[in-house]
Design a protein around this motif. Structure first.
Motif, PDB file in Angstrom:
ATOM      1  N   LEU A 150       0.837  -1.243   0.048  1.00 21.17           N
ATOM      2  CA  LEU A 150       0.086   0.042   0.042  1.00 21.17           C
ATOM      3  C   LEU A 150       0.827   1.238  -0.162  1.00 21.17           C
ATOM      4  O   LEU A 150       0.580   2.215  -0.605  1.00 21.17           O
ATOM      5  CB  LEU A 150      -0.896  -0.227   1.203  1.00 21.17           C
TER       6      LEU A 150
ATOM      7  N   THR B  22      -7.797  -0.352   2.990  1.00 24.18           N
ATOM      8  CA  THR B  22      -7.798  -1.739   3.184  1.00 24.18           C
ATOM      9  C   THR B  22      -9.009  -2.478   3.652  1.00 24.18           C
ATOM     10  O   THR B  22      -9.384  -3.490   2.977  1.00 24.18           O
ATOM     11  CB  THR B  22      -6.706  -2.264   4.344  1.00 24.18           C
ATOM     12  N   HIS B  23      -9.965  -1.651   4.192  1.00 30.95           N
ATOM     13  CA  HIS B  23     -11.143  -2.322   4.794  1.00 30.95           C
ATOM     14  C   HIS B  23     -12.451  -1.886   4.288  1.00 30.95           C
ATOM     15  O   HIS B  23     -13.600  -2.318   4.149  1.00 30.95           O
ATOM     16  CB  HIS B  23     -11.136  -2.403   6.277  1.00 30.95           C
TER      17      HIS B  23
ATOM     18  N   ARG C  80     -11.944   0.338  -1.142  1.00 30.73           N
ATOM     19  CA  ARG C  80     -10.653  -0.324  -1.874  1.00 30.73           C
ATOM     20  C   ARG C  80     -10.659  -0.228  -3.512  1.00 30.73           C
ATOM     21  O   ARG C  80      -9.764  -0.761  -4.071  1.00 30.73           O
ATOM     22  CB  ARG C  80     -11.372  -1.995  -1.621  1.00 30.73           C
TER      23      ARG C  80
ATOM     24  N   TRP D 264      -6.874  -1.095  12.034  1.00 29.40           N
ATOM     25  CA  TRP D 264      -6.507  -1.792  10.992  1.00 29.40           C
ATOM     26  C   TRP D 264      -5.911  -3.110  11.105  1.00 29.40           C
ATOM     27  O   TRP D 264      -6.318  -4.114  10.638  1.00 29.40           O
ATOM     28  CB  TRP D 264      -5.355  -0.870  10.244  1.00 29.40           C
TER      29      TRP D 264
ATOM     30  N   ASN E 223      -7.745  -6.778  10.339  1.00 24.95           N
ATOM     31  CA  ASN E 223      -6.976  -7.672   9.634  1.00 24.95           C
ATOM     32  C   ASN E 223      -6.957  -9.125  10.350  1.00 24.95           C
ATOM     33  O   ASN E 223      -7.242 -10.022   9.604  1.00 24.95           O
ATOM     34  CB  ASN E 223      -5.480  -7.213   9.577  1.00 24.95           C
TER      35      ASN E 223
END
Length: 575
Positions: free
Chosen positions: A4, A119-120, A123, A159, A163
């Motif tokens: 990222l 990330t969540h 996207r 985060w 994950n």
């Protein structure tokens, strides 16, 4: 490093550049910049400045003390030396350390929220601009950066937890949770982050999502274990060695705040709509507007999905506001039965709410179609956060030459030339350097004298020995007797172990321009001398110093200083 951040997208680069530009005023001003004073310059800057310079940054022996503070404050009452914040101040002078630290905190905060969003939730490639805008808005909130990543770094914790909850990036996520305590403060966020993770685990267990609970639980364990290592000196000194009894055992919030249902309701609304100033005081209006717009404009299916996401978050935010708003009532009812409630503030769940509100904003903006409305709301939140960031707005006013007279620059506040003159005066008077005598301050925070090398009997400390509080009280007992509010402020709280004056009240920043005169000051000079005190540095003139057992040595002023100092010496009859 995650992919990222290997090749940042253009919106992320732009957000980082804008953040640096927004912080440029404080760097351009340098020592003439304004730094927040309350719970910042008046307290939090002293320990990072003194501990490395006294050689006790990592000295956790029970006998280690900090002589300039309260005639030898136990070292373990102060912040851990393992903190990134403390280490940075150990290698740089205080102002460059503060400015660099604030910049790094906000940069890490921006990257953390961007990573969380991309990330969540956001996207898609076309979501990068929105993610960068929200990350910039997050990084510019009026949070106290002196607390490190306690608030700004929370997106990294979320985060990592999300994950682990999804069963990916386990190694990096565990590492993130393990290192977070090195740059945050346990007493402000540690227990509450753990409680939040525990709540998420319970939610998943209840809904049958148990595939990765062990990974999340291990992450929480790493977070706790790391905090125990970092905060070992404080926890050991208070819970195991019992090095001293904290003054916090006498906290009695019922004496400080009006306890009623109406006041609890008002506090609840304030926590819900504004938050609290330490983690970041900002109006939630833009976020609520985004909720209203999204629920109005979305398609029915999207609206239902959004509602299912918002409902638990809304319940948590409302319950947190109610708990924090009515915490004084709860504490009043339970503190006699659970003494720990006096010493440890379990009402700090509000440190988690800024991030939760930003997640609410993100979810609602994601539900809207790409376009001006989506970007406009994100920009509105950015502008609102900046407008309520008083450190930023005050520095703009300093640059424009219209700064408020009551908000001095760092140089004017610390006033090194003025205090150098006082130090020279006292050396001429005594032939001694500051370590050989003790001073106390009236009308200015003792931190100013401490940052200038003086050894003070008074200080602003969140944790110090109860015995010392009782030894200090006779100095100001006469003034406390005049004012019930000041008496409660010291007896039922006492973090500000100051020389009080009923005439000054809680005005702890008497500038030279105010020309304040205290007519009658009931100061116990004999008790002051028994405690080791010799000189009083006052920002207000005493009309009758002889009544206080003092004599005026000199009046010191400097055009660049915020203060004018009246230097008094104890003059007991026996002398």
């Amino acid at each position: 490093m995650p992919a990222l951040f290997r090749f940042p997208t253009t919106p992320l680069r732009q957000a980082l550049l804008v953040l640096v530009l927004l912080l440029l005023p404080v760097w351009l001003l340098g020592e003439h910049a304004y730094l927040s004073i309350n719970d910042n310059l008046d307290s939090e800057l002293v320990a990072p400045y003194l501990l490395p310079r006294l050689g006790v940054l990592l000295d956790y022996r029970s006998t280690a003390v900090v002589p300039p503070l309260m005639d030898g404050l136990p070292r373990n009452a102060l912040r851990s030396g393992l903190s990134v914040t403390m280490q940075l101040f150990a290698v740089l002078p205080p102002l460059p350390a503060y400015l660099l630290h604030a910049l790094l905190v906000r940069l890490v905060a921006l990257l953390g929220f961007y990573a969380l969003a991309r990330t969540h939730w956001l996207r898609k490639p076309e979501d990068t601009e929105l993610a960068a805008l929200l990350a910039l808005a997050w990084a510019t909130l009026p949070m106290h950066t002196i607390y490190g990543l306690s608030v700004g770094g929370q997106p990294w914790v979320l985060w990592a937890v999300l994950n682990l909850r999804e069963g990916r990036r386990r190694g990096l996520s565990w590492l993130t949770l393990a290192v977070f305590p090195l740059w945050s403060m346990f007493v402000y966020v540690g227990p509450f982050l753990l409680a939040g993770i525990g709540g998420l685990l319970a939610w998943d267990w209840w809904h049958g999502r148990r595939a990765h609970l062990g990974a999340v639980l291990l992450g929480a364990g790493l977070l706790l274990a790391s905090y125990l290592v970092v905060e070992y000196p404080l926890l050991y000194s208070l819970l195991i060695a019992k090095q001293f009894v904290s003054h916090r055992v006498e906290f009695d919030i019922s004496q400080l705040l009006p306890i009623s249902f109406l006041n609890g309701l008002k506090s609840t609304l304030h926590y819900l709509l504004m938050g609290q100033y330490l983690p970041g005081l900002f109006f939630r209006g833009v976020i609520l507007a985004a909720v209203a717009v999204a629920l109005t404009k979305c398609e029915p299916a999207t609206r239902r999905a959004l509602g299912r996401q918002l409902l638990p978050l809304g319940i948590v935010l409302v319950l947190t506001a109610v708990f924090c708003g009515f915490y004084p009532q709860l504490l009043t009812a339970l503190q006699a039965y659970i003494p720990l409630l006096r010493t440890f503030n379990i009402g700090r769940f509000h440190f988690l709410t800024p991030l939760l509100w930003f997640v609410v904003l993100l979810l609602n903006l994601r539900a809207l179609p790409l376009g001006r409305l989506q970007v406009g709301l994100a920009v509105a939140q950015l502008i609102l956060g900046l407008a309520m960031n008083t450190e930023w707005t005050t520095n703009l006013r300093h640059l424009a030459g219209v700064a408020p007279a009551t908000e001095p620059s760092y140089a004017a506040y610390v006033a090194p030339r003025l205090f150098a003159r006082v130090r020279a005066l006292l050396h001429e008077r005594t032939g001694q350097e500051p370590p050989a005598y003790r001073v106390a301050c009236l009308g200015l925070p003792p931190s100013v004298a401490q940052l200038n090398g003086f050894y003070t009997l008074d200080s602003y400390q969140n944790n110090y020995p109860l015995r010392y509080k009782h030894q200090f009280r006779p100095l100001i007992a006469g003034e406390l007797a005049k004012n019930s509010a000041l008496r409660a402020y010291f007896d039922a709280w006492g973090n500000r172990c100051y020389l009080f004056s009923a005439e000054l009240g809680r005005n702890f920043r008497v500038g030279a321009a105010q020309r304040r005169v205290v007519q009658h000051w009931a100061f116990d000079a004999a008790a002051f001398r028994r405690l080791g005190g010799r000189f009083v540095l006052s920002a207000a003139r005493l009309a009758r110093p002889q009544e206080s057992g003092l004599r005026l040595l000199a009046v010191q002023a400097d055009a660049a200083a915020y203060w004018q100092l009246f230097v008094y010496e104890v003059a007991l009859p026996s002398e």
